[in-house]
Write a protein that holds these residues in place. Structure first.
Motif, PDB file in Angstrom:
ATOM      1  N   LYS A  31       0.831  -1.209   0.000  1.00 18.10           N
ATOM      2  CA  LYS A  31       0.000   0.000   0.000  1.00 18.10           C
ATOM      3  C   LYS A  31       0.863   1.256   0.000  1.00 18.10           C
ATOM      4  CE  LYS A  31      -4.047   1.795  -0.250  1.00 18.10           C
ATOM      5  NZ  LYS A  31      -4.853   1.546  -1.464  1.00 18.10           N
ATOM      6  N   LEU A  32       1.982   1.228   0.718  1.00 19.68           N
ATOM      7  CA  LEU A  32       2.869   2.387   0.734  1.00 19.68           C
ATOM      8  C   LEU A  32       3.416   2.685  -0.658  1.00 19.68           C
ATOM      9  CD1 LEU A  32       4.950   1.970   4.029  1.00 19.68           C
ATOM     10  CD2 LEU A  32       3.480   3.903   3.414  1.00 19.68           C
ATOM     11  N   ILE A  33       3.800   1.653  -1.370  1.00 19.45           N
ATOM     12  CA  ILE A  33       4.302   1.838  -2.736  1.00 19.45           C
ATOM     13  C   ILE A  33       3.217   2.444  -3.612  1.00 19.45           C
ATOM     14  CG2 ILE A  33       5.081   0.623  -4.813  1.00 19.45           C
ATOM     15  CD1 ILE A  33       6.391  -1.434  -2.877  1.00 19.45           C
ATOM     16  N   ASN A  34       2.000   1.947  -3.448  1.00 16.90           N
ATOM     17  CA  ASN A  34       0.868   2.440  -4.243  1.00 16.90           C
ATOM     18  C   ASN A  34       0.584   3.916  -3.963  1.00 16.90           C
ATOM     19  OD1 ASN A  34      -2.394   2.835  -3.928  1.00 16.90           O
ATOM     20  ND2 ASN A  34      -1.856   1.824  -5.838  1.00 16.90           N
ATOM     21  N   LEU A  35       0.541   4.279  -2.684  1.00 15.64           N
ATOM     22  CA  LEU A  35       0.179   5.651  -2.317  1.00 15.64           C
ATOM     23  C   LEU A  35       1.271   6.646  -2.681  1.00 15.64           C
ATOM     24  CD1 LEU A  35      -1.518   5.154   1.179  1.00 15.64           C
ATOM     25  CD2 LEU A  35      -2.614   5.365  -1.049  1.00 15.64           C
ATOM     26  N   THR A  36       2.510   6.321  -2.377  1.00 13.54           N
ATOM     27  CA  THR A  36       3.599   7.256  -2.681  1.00 13.54           C
ATOM     28  C   THR A  36       3.752   7.448  -4.186  1.00 13.54           C
ATOM     29  OG1 THR A  36       5.171   5.404  -2.480  1.00 13.54           O
ATOM     30  CG2 THR A  36       4.878   6.823  -0.561  1.00 13.54           C
ATOM     31  N   SER A  37       3.465   6.409  -4.957  1.00 10.59           N
ATOM     32  CA  SER A  37       3.516   6.542  -6.416  1.00 10.59           C
ATOM     33  C   SER A  37       2.396   7.443  -6.915  1.00 10.59           C
ATOM     34  CB  SER A  37       3.418   5.162  -7.081  1.00 10.59           C
ATOM     35  OG  SER A  37       4.475   4.325  -6.680  1.00 10.59           O
ATOM     36  N   GLU A  38       1.198   7.290  -6.324  1.00 11.18           N
ATOM     37  CA  GLU A  38       0.050   8.098  -6.755  1.00 11.18           C
ATOM     38  C   GLU A  38       0.299   9.587  -6.520  1.00 11.18           C
ATOM     39  OE1 GLU A  38      -4.789   8.465  -6.012  1.00 11.18           O
ATOM     40  OE2 GLU A  38      -3.699   6.724  -5.260  1.00 11.18           O
ATOM     41  N   LEU A  39       1.035   9.916  -5.476  1.00  8.01           N
ATOM     42  CA  LEU A  39       1.332  11.321  -5.178  1.00  8.01           C
ATOM     43  C   LEU A  39       2.111  12.000  -6.303  1.00  8.01           C
ATOM     44  CD1 LEU A  39       2.312  10.968  -1.412  1.00  8.01           C
ATOM     45  CD2 LEU A  39       0.378  12.288  -2.302  1.00  8.01           C
ATOM     46  N   SER A  40       2.814  11.232  -7.110  1.00  3.60           N
ATOM     47  CA  SER A  40       3.636  11.802  -8.178  1.00  3.60           C
ATOM     48  C   SER A  40       2.885  11.978  -9.488  1.00  3.60           C
ATOM     49  CB  SER A  40       4.865  10.922  -8.420  1.00  3.60           C
ATOM     50  OG  SER A  40       4.477   9.654  -8.939  1.00  3.60           O
ATOM     51  N   LEU A  41       1.621  11.523  -9.530  1.00  6.40           N
ATOM     52  CA  LEU A  41       0.825  11.682 -10.745  1.00  6.40           C
ATOM     53  C   LEU A  41       0.359  13.134 -10.897  1.00  6.40           C
ATOM     54  CD1 LEU A  41      -1.426   8.491 -10.527  1.00  6.40           C
ATOM     55  CD2 LEU A  41       0.329   8.934 -12.257  1.00  6.40           C
ATOM     56  N   PRO A  42       0.057  13.581 -12.146  1.00  4.67           N
ATOM     57  CA  PRO A  42      -0.495  14.932 -12.332  1.00  4.67           C
ATOM     58  C   PRO A  42      -1.876  15.044 -11.689  1.00  4.67           C
ATOM     59  CG  PRO A  42       0.271  13.994 -14.418  1.00  4.67           C
ATOM     60  CD  PRO A  42       0.273  12.880 -13.430  1.00  4.67           C
ATOM     61  N   LYS A  43      -2.204  16.215 -11.165  1.00  8.86           N
ATOM     62  CA  LYS A  43      -3.544  16.410 -10.591  1.00  8.86           C
ATOM     63  C   LYS A  43      -4.609  16.276 -11.668  1.00  8.86           C
ATOM     64  CE  LYS A  43      -5.612  20.264  -9.530  1.00  8.86           C
ATOM     65  NZ  LYS A  43      -6.672  20.277 -10.558  1.00  8.86           N
ATOM     66  N   GLY A  44      -5.763  15.806 -11.284  1.00  8.21           N
ATOM     67  CA  GLY A  44      -6.859  15.652 -12.231  1.00  8.21           C
ATOM     68  C   GLY A  44      -7.456  16.982 -12.636  1.00  8.21           C
ATOM     69  N   THR A 606      -2.557  18.609  -3.942  1.00  3.80           N
ATOM     70  CA  THR A 606      -4.007  18.741  -3.809  1.00  3.80           C
ATOM     71  C   THR A 606      -4.485  18.333  -2.417  1.00  3.80           C
ATOM     72  OG1 THR A 606      -4.453  16.473  -4.555  1.00  3.80           O
ATOM     73  CG2 THR A 606      -4.227  18.174  -6.261  1.00  3.80           C
ATOM     74  N   ASP A 607      -5.776  18.569  -2.161  1.00  2.00           N
ATOM     75  CA  ASP A 607      -6.379  18.119  -0.904  1.00  2.00           C
ATOM     76  C   ASP A 607      -6.311  16.597  -0.793  1.00  2.00           C
ATOM     77  OD1 ASP A 607      -6.946  20.731  -0.431  1.00  2.00           O
ATOM     78  OD2 ASP A 607      -9.092  20.590  -0.859  1.00  2.00           O
ATOM     79  N   TRP A 608      -6.572  15.917  -1.914  1.00  2.00           N
ATOM     80  CA  TRP A 608      -6.494  14.457  -1.914  1.00  2.00           C
ATOM     81  C   TRP A 608      -5.061  14.022  -1.611  1.00  2.00           C
ATOM     82  CZ3 TRP A 608      -8.543  10.161  -0.941  1.00  2.00           C
ATOM     83  CH2 TRP A 608      -8.096   8.967  -1.488  1.00  2.00           C
TER      84      TRP A 608
END
Length: 637
Positions: A31-44, A606-608
């Motif tokens: 889950k940590l790998i998943n969340l930290t990776s998501e933080l690097s995506l462009p905002k929607g 972002t807030d998310w």
């Protein structure tokens, strides 16, 4: 304790609960790998619209094309297609079922067209999905074809071209099984879902236009949105809860714009008794039909009762019968001037008790209240507004609201007496929001009157002006048309004022923006939607056709993506048939850049992103407890 950090008892309880979801270190690592990776995506992409006012066709098209976002990306991704092919694909994405029906009639829905179109649509899915994790995209694909779409979106080149052959077989199978139309429709809907991460609706869905009920159907099924109430919405909310005064105003609005049939056809609200009462009691006169007279008199009586119940509203001047002389046909207003009445045909008015309803009016009001409160479809729509709506929203550093934050003559927050205490700014907005929510449950006179107050009063954050509804109906002179507004509408041009408001709502006054609806921008006269050097943006959508001659445009929408914050001014929408036959889109008259972001904004900004960071911290704490043996791990097979 042997752990490397100190934890409170409450925090330990929360972490033990979290351990039931992530029972060992491997689960936490994943889950940590998943969340930290998501933080690097462009905002929607966020899409902001306001003041829809029942203009379903234009609203539906703006939702379909995401204010031009889809067309802009089609031009970028499908650079090997002709301009006509790109326009045709966009129109297909907007209206898949109707366009495919037309193609079949023209014998153009061939196997070759189907295969090429699906490939292009999948390319668009891949482009828009780049802002999401694969897990998120899979959760968004809610269709029986989800497995096939996922397979086609994630093809990989290989030495023997096996994947290419595999995908060609998928395309051929889609054609041979006869599922082409269903598959294309679902992919088009997926593109529209991926194109906009969040829709913000800044109020006034109802009134003026012919189909607010259809607009509400669209919003009720939209994948991710928030709503800020407008004064027209709260008027309908009050009507649906049984406020007679709100009902009269709803009827007057629909009569003014000739939309009252929508009440019967869209919501099953019978107006038969109203029509019978009006025609049997009042005379039809040129420009002043019996129906309008009946509602005007009824409304003025109900206003008088509300003013008497609420002296704290300070609206004594609305008791018009105190100053009407039916014999001379005049009305003396608070400005000291005497005006001539448009009509004096008021047979239900008792000179000794002018605000008392006649027996016929009382019976009529009971019937109208019953019709509004028992409409199943209206109840569903209004419940959605109460559930999803708010007075304001703080989102990703921006402040969203429909009308205003009441200010005094000096540009400071106006202190307003509420239940024996004085409130201002955010506290006053919160008070109004709570009172509106309570009204949905309580439905007593106090709360029902408050719905009307929010619709029309000068201290309402949803209105912010002294509306002269009945004065305009009664008086011939045009000088009475002016409706004084709260000083907010003068001070919101100042950077200092906007920063004061942002700070009041807990936002960064240097980085945040106020997104505002409610007041149409007169672009025809050179007015700009950008206030206070970009700190405040007015996005009254101008969907309402009745206003487009005055504004010169079809209003503004706002796009906030990872690269920029842009306002778009639109041309008026013709109709769906023209959009399909002539490939005529809503064009951008002007695109106003408010802010550019280099580097681009990420989910982390972002807030998310803040929520994800908090979850990362919690998971790291849980990992610490596992590593130090404070919480026992549960091994999985």
């Amino acid at each position: 304790m042997p752990a490397t950090k100190k934890y409170t008892a409450q925090h330990l309880r929360l972490l033990r609960l979290l351990s039931t979801q992530y029972p060992n270190r491997c689960a936490v690592y994943s889950k940590l790998i998943n969340l930290t990776s998501e933080l690097s995506l462009p905002k929607g992409t966020e899409h902001f619209i306001s003041d829809i006012h029942g203009e379903y066709d234009a609203f539906r098209h703006i939702i379909n094309n995401a204010s031009g976002v889809i067309k802009d990306k089609v031009k970028i991704v499908l650079d090997n297609c002709t301009l006509k092919e790109k326009d045709e694909l966009c129109t297909l994405i907007y209206y898949p079922s109707t366009v495919m029906k037309k193609l079949k009639q023209e014998n153009r829905f061939t196997d070759e067209y189907i295969k090429k179109t699906i490939v292009n649509l999948i390319s668009m899915c891949n482009f828009f999905s780049s802002k999401y994790s694969r897990e998120k995209v899979r959760s968004i694909i809610k269709t029986n074809f989800s497995y096939i779409i996922d397979e086609m979106m994630h093809s990989k080149s290989d030495e023997d071209h096996i994947q290419k052959l595999y995908h060609e077989k998928i395309l051929q199978s889609i054609v041979e099984t006869g599922s082409s139309e269903l598959f294309i429709r679902d992919v088009c809907e997926l593109i529209k879902t991926l194109a906009v991460a969040k829709l913000h609706v800044l109020g006034d869905i109802f009134d003026r236009g012919p189909s607010p009920d259809k607009c509400m159907d669209v919003l009720s099924s939209y994948h991710h949105l928030d709503l800020q109430w407008g004064n027209h919405d709260v008027l309908w909310m009050g009507a649906a809860c049984g406020s007679g005064m709100c009902i009269v105003n709803v009827l007057l609005n629909n009569l003014r714009y000739n939309n009252y049939k929508m009440l019967e056809n869209g919501y099953g609200i019978s107006l038969r008794k109203l029509v019978l009462f009006s025609t049997s009691t009042y005379k039809d006169e040129p420009g002043y039909p019996a129906l309008q007279k009946a509602l005007s008199v009824l409304g003025m009586k109900l206003v008088g009762a509300i003013v008497d119940r609420h002296p704290e509203y300070n609206l004594q001047e609305l008791k018009l019968f105190d100053h009407i002389d039916l014999k001379s046909g005049t009305l003396k207003l608070a400005d000291g001037n005497t005006y001539h009445l448009n009509f004096t045909d008021m047979p239900t008015v008792n000179e000794n008790a002018p605000y008392q309803l006649s027996d016929g009016e009382q019976e009529l009001m009971e019937d109208l209240i019953s019709s509004f409160t028992s409409s199943v479809r209206l109840r569903e729509h209004i419940q959605f507004l109460f559930t999803k709506g708010d007075m304001y929203k703080c989102y990703n550093g921006n402040l969203l609201y429909h009308g205003c934050v009441p200010l005094d003559e000096n540009g400071q927050f106006l202190k307003i007496k509420c239940n024996n205490q004085y409130l201002s700014g955010r506290d006053y907005m919160n008070f109004c929001q709570t009172k509106i929510r309570e009204g949905y449950l309580n439905r007593d006179d106090d709360h029902l009157d408050f719905f009307w107050y929010m619709w029309t009063a000068p201290l309402s954050p949803l209105s912010g002006r002294r509306m002269k509804i009945f004065e305009k109906l009664l008086i011939k002179e045009e000088s009475v048309q002016n409706e004084p507004r709260n000083p907010y509408y003068e001070y919101y041009h100042k950077v200092q004022t906007c920063e004061m408001i942002l700070k009041e709502f807990g936002l960064n006054p240097k980085k945040g923006h106020i997104i505002n609806g409610h007041t149409p921008i007169m672009a025809k006269k050179g007015e700009s939607p950008i206030r206070a050097r970009g700190k405040l943006l007015v996005i009254d959508g101008g969907f309402c056709r009745a206003y487009q001659d005055k504004t010169g445009i079809a209003g503004y929408t706002l796009i906030y993506n990872s690269h920029c914050l842009h306002l778009k001014a639109h041309t008026p929408f013709t109709n769906k048939r023209d959009a399909i036959d002539s490939l005529r889109d809503i064009e951008d008259i002007e695109e106003l850049s408010v802010e550019e972001y280099k580097p681009r904004k990420l989910v982390a900004d972002t807030d998310w992103g803040s929520e994800l960071k908090e979850r990362v911290r919690e998971l790291k704490d849980l990992l610490d407890l596992y590593e130090n043996g404070v919480i026992a791990e549960k091994l999985t097979k």
